[in-house]
Write an enzyme that holds these catalytic residues in place. Structure first.
Site, PDB file in Angstrom:
ATOM      1  N   LYS A 113     -12.149  -6.205  -7.118  1.00 37.82           N
ATOM      2  CA  LYS A 113     -13.094  -5.117  -7.356  1.00 37.82           C
ATOM      3  C   LYS A 113     -12.372  -3.845  -7.771  1.00 37.82           C
ATOM      4  CE  LYS A 113     -12.952  -4.113  -2.477  1.00 37.82           C
ATOM      5  NZ  LYS A 113     -13.586  -4.281  -1.191  1.00 37.82           N
ATOM      6  N   LYS A 173      -6.258 -13.019  -9.572  1.00 34.46           N
ATOM      7  CA  LYS A 173      -7.434 -13.079  -8.718  1.00 34.46           C
ATOM      8  C   LYS A 173      -8.460 -12.016  -9.136  1.00 34.46           C
ATOM      9  CE  LYS A 173      -8.576 -12.347  -3.955  1.00 34.46           C
ATOM     10  NZ  LYS A 173      -8.140 -11.899  -2.644  1.00 34.46           N
ATOM     11  N   LYS A 202       0.828  -1.209   0.000  1.00 33.78           N
ATOM     12  CA  LYS A 202       0.000   0.000   0.000  1.00 33.78           C
ATOM     13  C   LYS A 202       0.862   1.259   0.000  1.00 33.78           C
ATOM     14  CE  LYS A 202      -4.298  -1.768   1.895  1.00 33.78           C
ATOM     15  NZ  LYS A 202      -5.261  -1.739   3.002  1.00 33.78           N
TER      16      LYS A 202
END
Ligand code: TRP
Length: 331
Positions: free
Chosen positions: A198, A195, A113
């Site tokens: 969203k 994977k 992140k």
């Protein structure tokens, strides 16, 4: 024997995919009949990356409604919003003092992140695993059902618990990750080696739980496959294997049954069938979510009740912790 305790949470960061449904929510629904379950909406974790306040609030409510629509039953589990239970922040502070900066800097998701949000490497982002440890440890959790990407966080929670117990005497139960293993890891419809996510830039790569029927059908029709024409799950045929896995997860059948059903059929027909199967499962969930969102009083009531129960359980642990570390509580 004492009832085992389950804890899990998800961030209210927008649309969930059918992957989240199969991999997480559906399992939570199953677990609530066997264990004492706490399920939270982790809005305090969500603000470690930039959020639009109005959106965060809306996503929180939508996620609560979605959980209920998927079958979480407030009479069998405790469903609440993290920020409504101040004990999370309070325990986090104490746990910060038995957590080392170095170990937080080494966390995979933090490094990840930090790279993706290089302009906003805030203290909360680094403290994320400690807050998550507080979530888990407050409820004396035995098992934490999570996806593989969260197992490192559960392990650090366990380390922190053990360290606290060693320093101050037995206080926390040691939690364990419960990896959902129904084989149905759902992959991207566009790059089936990846994977399903969203946050994919290509909206055709994922199916949101909120996609309407036409969108679901269109996305499956456009799913990337190969130039073979046999509908079997095989090494090196990620696209077809993924569609078969999705079909099995939504039609509740085995791979063998699915392969038999589609033997000799064409890809077009197959993709439409997968799309229809998924859309048929989603339709009642979406209708129920919509109904719940129109009944704010009811939703707010469920969340208020959940928060109340959570606060009571959490306070038992927090009081113990405050006593052990030597905080003065009056005579
Ligand atoms: N970090 C988790 C995720 O993004 C959400 C979460 C917050 C969580 N607190 C938790 C999961 C405690 C399990 C237990 O998926």
């Amino acid at each position: 024997m004492e009832e085992k305790i389950i804890y899990s949470a998800a961030q209210p960061s927008g649309n969930l995919t059918i992957g989240n449904y199969v991999g997480a929510i559906r399992n939570w629904v199953r677990l609530q009949s066997e264990y004492r379950c706490f399920f939270a909406i982790a809005d305090m974790h969500a603000i470690t990356v930039k959020q639009e306040p109005a959106e965060l609030r809306r996503h929180t409510l939508e996620l609560a409604a979605l959980y209920l629509a998927c079958g979480l039953d407030p009479s069998r589990c405790v469903l609440y919003v993290q920020s409504q239970v101040p004990q999370h922040a309070e325990l986090c502070w104490v746990l910060n003092t038995v957590t080392y900066v170095g170990e937080m800097e080494r966390m995979t998701q933090f490094k990840d992140k930090s790279r993706r949000h290089a302009d906003n490497i805030n203290m909360g982002l680094m403290d994320y695993p400690v807050l998550m440890a507080a979530d888990i440890l407050l409820y004396q959790t035995d098992y934490v059902p999570v996806g593989v990407d969260q197992t490192q966080h559960v392990e650090i929670a366990r380390d922190i618990a053990l360290r606290f117990n060693n320093r101050y005497s037995e206080t926390f139960r040691l939690p364990q990750a419960l990896i959902v293993k129904n084989g149905a890891k759902i992959m991207s419809l566009q790059e089936p080696e990846k994977k399903m996510s969203k946050s994919d830039e290509n909206p055709n790569a994922f199916v949101s739980l909120l996609d309407d029927r036409d969108t679901v059908l269109r996305k499956f029709r456009r799913a990337v496959t190969d130039s073979d024409n046999r509908i079997v799950s095989e090494e090196g045929r990620a696209g077809i294997s993924n569609l078969l896995a999705i079909y099995c997860a939504f039609a509740n059948c085995t791979l063998q049954e699915a392969e038999k059903t589609f033997e000799g059929r064409g890809y077009g027909e197959f993709k439409t069938a997968v799309g229809e199967t998924v859309a048929n499962v989603l339709a009642p969930v979406q209708a129920e979510q919509k109904r719940l969102l129109a009944d704010r009083k009811y939703l707010d009531g469920i969340l208020a009740e959940g928060a109340e129960t959570a606060r009571r359980a959490a306070q038992r642990t927090l009081s113990k912790v405050y006593r052990k570390v030597g905080f003065y509580r009056g005579e």
